[in-house]
Design a protein around this motif. Structure first.
Motif, PDB file in Angstrom:
ATOM      1  N   VAL A 155       0.804  -1.177   0.242  1.00  0.00           N
ATOM      2  CA  VAL A 155       0.061   0.037   0.054  1.00  0.00           C
ATOM      3  C   VAL A 155       0.771   1.154   0.256  1.00  0.00           C
ATOM      4  N   GLY A 156       2.163   0.964  -0.244  1.00  0.00           N
ATOM      5  CA  GLY A 156       3.006   2.272  -0.691  1.00  0.00           C
ATOM      6  C   GLY A 156       3.905   2.715   0.431  1.00  0.00           C
ATOM      7  N   ASN A 157       3.653   2.177   1.784  1.00  0.00           N
ATOM      8  CA  ASN A 157       4.482   2.467   2.964  1.00  0.00           C
ATOM      9  C   ASN A 157       5.947   2.118   2.740  1.00  0.00           C
ATOM     10  N   ILE A 158       6.816   3.417   3.029  1.00  0.00           N
ATOM     11  CA  ILE A 158       8.355   2.890   2.641  1.00  0.00           C
ATOM     12  C   ILE A 158       9.198   2.941   3.913  1.00  0.00           C
ATOM     13  N   ILE A 159      10.354   2.078   4.001  1.00  0.00           N
ATOM     14  CA  ILE A 159      11.289   2.244   4.972  1.00  0.00           C
ATOM     15  C   ILE A 159      12.573   2.224   4.086  1.00  0.00           C
ATOM     16  N   ARG A 160      13.481   3.004   4.478  1.00  0.00           N
ATOM     17  CA  ARG A 160      14.705   3.052   3.819  1.00  0.00           C
ATOM     18  C   ARG A 160      15.906   3.000   5.038  1.00  0.00           C
ATOM     19  N   LYS A 161      16.903   2.225   4.967  1.00  0.00           N
ATOM     20  CA  LYS A 161      17.965   1.925   5.707  1.00  0.00           C
ATOM     21  C   LYS A 161      19.086   2.079   4.856  1.00  0.00           C
ATOM     22  N   LYS A 162      20.083   3.469   5.307  1.00  0.00           N
ATOM     23  CA  LYS A 162      21.116   3.677   4.373  1.00  0.00           C
ATOM     24  C   LYS A 162      22.037   4.009   5.442  1.00  0.00           C
ATOM     25  N   GLY A 163      23.334   3.469   5.006  1.00  0.00           N
ATOM     26  CA  GLY A 163      24.490   3.995   5.894  1.00  0.00           C
ATOM     27  C   GLY A 163      25.853   3.061   5.524  1.00  0.00           C
ATOM     28  N   GLU A 164      26.721   3.014   6.440  1.00  0.00           N
ATOM     29  CA  GLU A 164      28.140   2.599   6.144  1.00  0.00           C
ATOM     30  C   GLU A 164      28.381   1.291   7.064  1.00  0.00           C
ATOM     31  N   PHE A 165      29.167   0.624   6.525  1.00  0.00           N
ATOM     32  CA  PHE A 165      29.957  -0.519   7.365  1.00  0.00           C
ATOM     33  C   PHE A 165      31.289  -0.824   6.783  1.00  0.00           C
ATOM     34  N   ILE A 166      32.048  -1.235   7.785  1.00  0.00           N
ATOM     35  CA  ILE A 166      33.754  -1.439   7.460  1.00  0.00           C
ATOM     36  C   ILE A 166      34.072  -2.813   7.347  1.00  0.00           C
ATOM     37  N   ILE A 167      34.955  -2.870   6.369  1.00  0.00           N
ATOM     38  CA  ILE A 167      35.544  -4.488   6.171  1.00  0.00           C
ATOM     39  C   ILE A 167      37.063  -4.118   6.686  1.00  0.00           C
ATOM     40  N   GLN A 168      37.530  -4.911   7.622  1.00  0.00           N
ATOM     41  CA  GLN A 168      38.882  -4.779   7.923  1.00  0.00           C
ATOM     42  C   GLN A 168      39.691  -5.758   7.281  1.00  0.00           C
TER      43      GLN A 168
END
Length: 168
Positions: A155-168
């Motif tokens: 029905v058009g409800n939106i979630i957005r998850k945006k960010g960074e992660f680190i690989i060592q």
């Protein structure tokens, strides 16, 4: 918003699809037509269209119907790699997460967008498990990486998850 409306007899199955219409002037995100499934005691979303003040859906039998508004976006659970986390390169060979949605659900892969380092990726979506999985073709390089996930429910409800992660 409107209903519920109970149609009878329940034992009647239509030879062809019929439309059920609800007149409601507001075309808003979150509104859809649902029928009540007595076996699992839940409202089930029907693919809903809006045109000229009418919400409509195709039906194949008499049921209890309602026009509902759902405002809750989907929820991303058990995301690996998670935002702001640090991982060793040999610990991460995929991205995976589960999707939960209160009512209308996720129709399929077209409702999900995932990008790694700003590049869209082709992932698997298991609708039964409600799981998204992307296996890296090559290991990620050491350093910071971006992850951008957007999910839209039926029905058009939106979630957005945006960010960074680190690989060592």
């Amino acid at each position: 918003i409107l209903g519920p409306y109970d149609t009878n007899p329940k034992t009647l199955i239509f030879k062809e699809e019929m439309n059920i219409d609800f007149e409601y002037k507001n075309n808003e995100t979150g509104i859809g037509i649902y029928y009540y499934d007595n076996k699992i005691e839940e409202w089930i979303y029907l693919d809903t269209k809006y045109e000229n003040g009418i919400y409509s859906a195709s039906i194949l039998s008499n049921e209890m119907f309602v026009l509902l508004k759902e405002n809750n976006p989907p929820v991303i659970k058990s995301l690996i790699p998670d935002i702001d986390a640090i991982y060793k390169s040999n610990d991460i060979n995929s991205i995976s997460f589960f999707i939960e949605d209160d009512l209308s659900g996720i129709a399929g892969i077209d409702n999900i967008i995932m990008k790694i380092d700003e590049v869209p990726v082709l992932f698997e979506y298991n609708a039964y498990k409600k799981q998204v999985l992307y296996n890296f073709e090559e290991g990620l390089t050491s350093g910071m990486h971006t992850l951008d996930i957007e999910i839209k429910d039926n029905v058009g409800n939106i979630i957005r998850k945006k960010g960074e992660f680190i690989i060592q």
